[in-house]
Design a protein around this motif. Structure first.
Motif, PDB file in Angstrom:
ATOM      1  N   UNK A 354     -45.090   0.533 -24.347  1.00 53.19           N
ATOM      2  CA  UNK A 354     -46.239  -0.384 -24.316  1.00 53.19           C
ATOM      3  C   UNK A 354     -46.350  -0.939 -22.900  1.00 53.19           C
ATOM      4  N   UNK A 355     -47.542  -0.831 -22.334  1.00 52.08           N
ATOM      5  CA  UNK A 355     -47.719  -1.229 -20.929  1.00 52.08           C
ATOM      6  C   UNK A 355     -48.882  -2.208 -20.832  1.00 52.08           C
ATOM      7  N   UNK A 356     -48.605  -3.362 -20.256  1.00 53.17           N
ATOM      8  CA  UNK A 356     -49.652  -4.379 -20.107  1.00 53.17           C
ATOM      9  C   UNK A 356     -50.210  -4.297 -18.687  1.00 53.17           C
ATOM     10  N   UNK A 357     -51.535  -4.282 -18.576  1.00 52.66           N
ATOM     11  CA  UNK A 357     -52.207  -4.275 -17.258  1.00 52.66           C
ATOM     12  C   UNK A 357     -53.369  -5.259 -17.342  1.00 52.66           C
ATOM     13  N   UNK A 358     -53.227  -6.385 -16.684  1.00 47.58           N
ATOM     14  CA  UNK A 358     -54.333  -7.345 -16.675  1.00 47.58           C
ATOM     15  C   UNK A 358     -54.218  -8.225 -15.423  1.00 47.58           C
ATOM     16  N   UNK A 359     -55.135  -9.197 -15.311  1.00 47.98           N
ATOM     17  CA  UNK A 359     -55.071 -10.109 -14.172  1.00 47.98           C
ATOM     18  C   UNK A 359     -55.581  -9.477 -12.890  1.00 47.98           C
ATOM     19  N   UNK A 360     -56.590  -8.639 -13.004  1.00 51.49           N
ATOM     20  CA  UNK A 360     -57.151  -8.000 -11.796  1.00 51.49           C
ATOM     21  C   UNK A 360     -58.005  -8.991 -10.998  1.00 51.49           C
ATOM     22  N   UNK A 361     -58.247 -10.175 -11.567  1.00 54.13           N
ATOM     23  CA  UNK A 361     -58.923 -11.243 -10.818  1.00 54.13           C
ATOM     24  C   UNK A 361     -60.388 -10.956 -10.572  1.00 54.13           C
ATOM     25  N   UNK A 362     -60.856 -11.355  -9.384  1.00 52.03           N
ATOM     26  CA  UNK A 362     -62.286 -11.254  -9.071  1.00 52.03           C
ATOM     27  C   UNK A 362     -62.687  -9.901  -8.520  1.00 52.03           C
ATOM     28  N   UNK A 363     -61.802  -8.910  -8.594  1.00 52.75           N
ATOM     29  CA  UNK A 363     -62.098  -7.622  -7.971  1.00 52.75           C
ATOM     30  C   UNK A 363     -62.288  -6.491  -8.973  1.00 52.75           C
ATOM     31  N   UNK A 364     -62.423  -6.827 -10.251  1.00 52.85           N
ATOM     32  CA  UNK A 364     -62.406  -5.799 -11.291  1.00 52.85           C
ATOM     33  C   UNK A 364     -63.579  -4.838 -11.274  1.00 52.85           C
ATOM     34  N   UNK A 365     -64.782  -5.332 -11.015  1.00 54.83           N
ATOM     35  CA  UNK A 365     -65.937  -4.426 -11.027  1.00 54.83           C
ATOM     36  C   UNK A 365     -65.871  -3.480  -9.830  1.00 54.83           C
ATOM     37  N   UNK A 366     -65.213  -3.943  -8.764  1.00 59.12           N
ATOM     38  CA  UNK A 366     -65.140  -3.157  -7.528  1.00 59.12           C
ATOM     39  C   UNK A 366     -64.018  -2.126  -7.563  1.00 59.12           C
ATOM     40  N   UNK A 367     -62.884  -2.492  -8.157  1.00 57.03           N
ATOM     41  CA  UNK A 367     -61.708  -1.636  -7.932  1.00 57.03           C
ATOM     42  C   UNK A 367     -61.130  -0.985  -9.186  1.00 57.03           C
ATOM     43  N   UNK A 368     -61.598  -1.372 -10.390  1.00 55.69           N
ATOM     44  CA  UNK A 368     -60.949  -0.865 -11.610  1.00 55.69           C
ATOM     45  C   UNK A 368     -61.014   0.655 -11.729  1.00 55.69           C
ATOM     46  N   UNK A 369     -62.132   1.251 -11.337  1.00 55.76           N
ATOM     47  CA  UNK A 369     -62.281   2.703 -11.509  1.00 55.76           C
ATOM     48  C   UNK A 369     -61.208   3.436 -10.711  1.00 55.76           C
ATOM     49  N   UNK A 370     -61.045   3.049  -9.439  1.00 55.33           N
ATOM     50  CA  UNK A 370     -60.065   3.711  -8.576  1.00 55.33           C
ATOM     51  C   UNK A 370     -58.639   3.325  -8.924  1.00 55.33           C
ATOM     52  N   UNK A 371     -58.429   2.040  -9.228  1.00 60.50           N
ATOM     53  CA  UNK A 371     -57.073   1.603  -9.575  1.00 60.50           C
ATOM     54  C   UNK A 371     -56.588   2.297 -10.854  1.00 60.50           C
ATOM     55  N   UNK A 372     -57.441   2.390 -11.855  1.00 64.71           N
ATOM     56  CA  UNK A 372     -57.023   2.986 -13.138  1.00 64.71           C
ATOM     57  C   UNK A 372     -56.672   4.461 -12.965  1.00 64.71           C
ATOM     58  N   UNK A 373     -57.410   5.132 -12.099  1.00 61.02           N
ATOM     59  CA  UNK A 373     -57.110   6.547 -11.845  1.00 61.02           C
ATOM     60  C   UNK A 373     -55.679   6.686 -11.319  1.00 61.02           C
ATOM     61  N   UNK A 374     -55.331   5.833 -10.344  1.00 64.36           N
ATOM     62  CA  UNK A 374     -53.993   5.868  -9.759  1.00 64.36           C
ATOM     63  C   UNK A 374     -52.946   5.450 -10.801  1.00 64.36           C
ATOM     64  N   UNK A 375     -53.252   4.384 -11.534  1.00 61.64           N
ATOM     65  CA  UNK A 375     -52.282   3.845 -12.487  1.00 61.64           C
ATOM     66  C   UNK A 375     -52.000   4.824 -13.625  1.00 61.64           C
ATOM     67  N   UNK A 376     -53.027   5.560 -14.065  1.00 62.70           N
ATOM     68  CA  UNK A 376     -52.830   6.513 -15.172  1.00 62.70           C
ATOM     69  C   UNK A 376     -51.873   7.626 -14.784  1.00 62.70           C
ATOM     70  N   UNK A 377     -51.750   7.891 -13.473  1.00 67.84           N
ATOM     71  CA  UNK A 377     -50.840   8.969 -13.042  1.00 67.84           C
ATOM     72  C   UNK A 377     -49.408   8.674 -13.476  1.00 67.84           C
ATOM     73  N   UNK A 378     -49.077   7.383 -13.630  1.00 61.15           N
ATOM     74  CA  UNK A 378     -47.722   7.014 -14.091  1.00 61.15           C
ATOM     75  C   UNK A 378     -47.435   7.526 -15.496  1.00 61.15           C
ATOM     76  N   UNK A 379     -48.513   7.691 -16.277  1.00 60.76           N
ATOM     77  CA  UNK A 379     -48.334   7.934 -17.707  1.00 60.76           C
ATOM     78  C   UNK A 379     -48.662   9.366 -18.116  1.00 60.76           C
ATOM     79  N   UNK A 380     -49.319  10.119 -17.232  1.00 61.92           N
ATOM     80  CA  UNK A 380     -49.808  11.445 -17.646  1.00 61.92           C
ATOM     81  C   UNK A 380     -48.743  12.520 -17.433  1.00 61.92           C
TER      82      UNK A 380
END
Ligand SMILES: Cc1cc2nc3c(=O)[nH]c(=O)nc-3n(C[C@H](O)[C@H](O)[C@H](O)COP(=O)(O)OP(=O)(O)OC[C@H]3O[C@@H](n4cnc5c(N)ncnc54)[C@H](O)[C@@H]3O)c2cc1C
Length: 380
Positions: A354-380
């Motif tokens: 179980x992995x918690x990912x939150x608290x992206x702050x005021x940058x979520x609309x700008x960076x979530x797409x790119x950050x999630x791509x990188x972060x998913x690499x940990x799990x794939x």
């Protein structure tokens, strides 16, 4: 019990993009949303996608996000408009920072322009000449319509990827790691299992792992926003960010003269309320104006209140009148938005599967797409 490769809890921007990247990798995904539809930070914001404001690795995630937003927009209308961002400097200090960021961004090949006062006023005649010193412009940055984008993105995800199941009205109230994966339980008793569960819960800290969140150092920020009536006679070609934004955003903090930046007296009360003034014209011609920032810890979020403070709105509008000369007080609605943030860029906790990912702050609309791509690499 139905079984998936990934269960993602929370269909805000962060959860939905994690689901998208898992789906692109061919994984079987279940995306769960507690509400009838997502109604939190992801729909209450400006919809400004502005990597220019971010520092460190988040600037790179923002740039990758621009590519991803454009790629998806070519296949499916998720309301992306390439209309650029304009930081308007109002005094010598802000102009110095604008010049320094221009040099830095140009050096790393990110398209940007410096506009003189005359050029700025020619493109944005609604700006007041006595406010403008000049502007730093990022012509390739984009806008999305926050009240529509996430619904379209979920539409794209579920239409394009048969390996994704989306369930709304699905509050997850239990989640546990098992020997070979994890299980989740909904409020109605339904249970699902997956190899991995990702919790992208935004600022909801009471349904899952409340003790962990109480100790997490996460805080919630409340932002006040306003929207004028449609004003088709006014034309704001791009997103307007102003002097207070230059004084606030991370990317400017990385510039040499930031260390010596002082707050002039006339900005002190605005700074106290975390106010910086931004303008974004929506598709119907109305103009979104904001915002302010108040804070509470993860266990005290109710202290932020459910109302909007008129004194704060009036402070925002007073500063807005110094910047533009259209009638900013023709407000049709006001609201408050809330997001979670941390001093560590983002909050991540790994509890076996179980992995918690939150608290992206005021940058979520700008960076979530790119950050999630990188972060998913940990799990794939
Ligand atoms: C007023 C305002 C203006 C902003 N302007 C911008 C901007 O212009 N540009 C920018 O880049 N960013 C901006 N932001 C920040 C951005 O909106 C946030 O960073 C982002 O939306 C956070 O997304 P999220 O998915 O983490 O959280 P959320 O949007 O809060 O989504 C979390 C979701 O998880 C669901 N959930 C939580 N717990 C459970 C559970 N147990 N079971 C099922 N579902 C659950 C919630 O219902 C919610 O839908 C702004 C934010 C605000 C408030």
């Amino acid at each position: 019990m139905a079984s998936f490769d990934f269960i993602i809890i929370g269909s805000g921007i962060l959860g939905t993009f994690h689901a998208l990247h898992a789906a692109r990798a061919g994984k079987k995904v279940l995306l769960l949303e507690k509400d009838n539809r997502p109604v939190s930070a992801t729909v209450r914001n400006f919809g400004q996608v502005v990597p220019s404001g971010l520092g460190g690795r988040w600037y790179q995630y923002g740039r990758r996000s621009l590519e991803l937003y454009r790629e998806i927009q070519q296949e499916y209308d998720i309301t992306v408009r390439q209309n650029g961002s304009v930081y308007v400097a109002s005094d010598a200090d802000e102009w110095a920072l604008a010049n320094e960021l221009y040099d830095r961004r140009r050096a790393d090949g990110y398209p940007c322009e410096l506009w003189s006062k005359v050029q700025t006023l020619a493109t944005y005649p609604v700006l007041r000449p006595d406010y403008v010193q000049g502007a730093l412009v990022f012509p390739e940055e984009i806008s999305v319509e926050p009240d529509q984008m996430i619904y379209r993105l979920i539409g794209y995800l579920t239409t394009k990827f048969p390996n994704v199941t989306y369930r709304n009205n699905a509050a997850v109230v239990g989640c546990a790691s098992t020997a070979d994966g994890a299980t989740v339980q909904l409020a109605n008793g339904e249970r699902f299992q997956a190899g991995k569960v990702l919790i992208c819960n935004g600022s909801e800290f009471r349904l899952l792992f409340p003790d962990l969140f109480a100790q997490s150092g996460l805080v919630v920020s409340k932002l006040q926003m306003m929207q004028t009536v449609p004003m088709p006679e006014i034309r704001l070609p791009g997103n307007i960010l102003t002097g207070l934004t230059i004084r606030r955003y991370e990317s400017f903090e990385e510039c040499p003269s930031y260390a010596n930046l002082q707050t002039p007296d006339h900005l002190a009360e605005l700074k106290k309320w975390g106010i910086h003034v931004l303008f974004k014209q929506a598709l119907d011609g109305s103009i979104i104006i904001g915002d302010s920032h108040e804070y509470a810890t993860a266990t005290q979020t109710d202290d932020l209140g459910f109302d909007t403070n008129d004194y704060v709105n009036q402070l925002i509008l007073q500063e807005a009148r110094r910047i533009v000369d259209f009638p900013v007080d023709r407000i049709q609605r006001t609201w408050a938005g809330f997001y979670a943030q941390t001093t560590q860029e983002i909050f991540e906790a790994d509890l076996d599967n179980v992995h918690i990912v939150t608290g992206i702050g005021g940058k979520g609309m700008t960076s979530s797409a790119g950050f999630s791509e990188e972060n998913m690499k940990r799990f794939l």
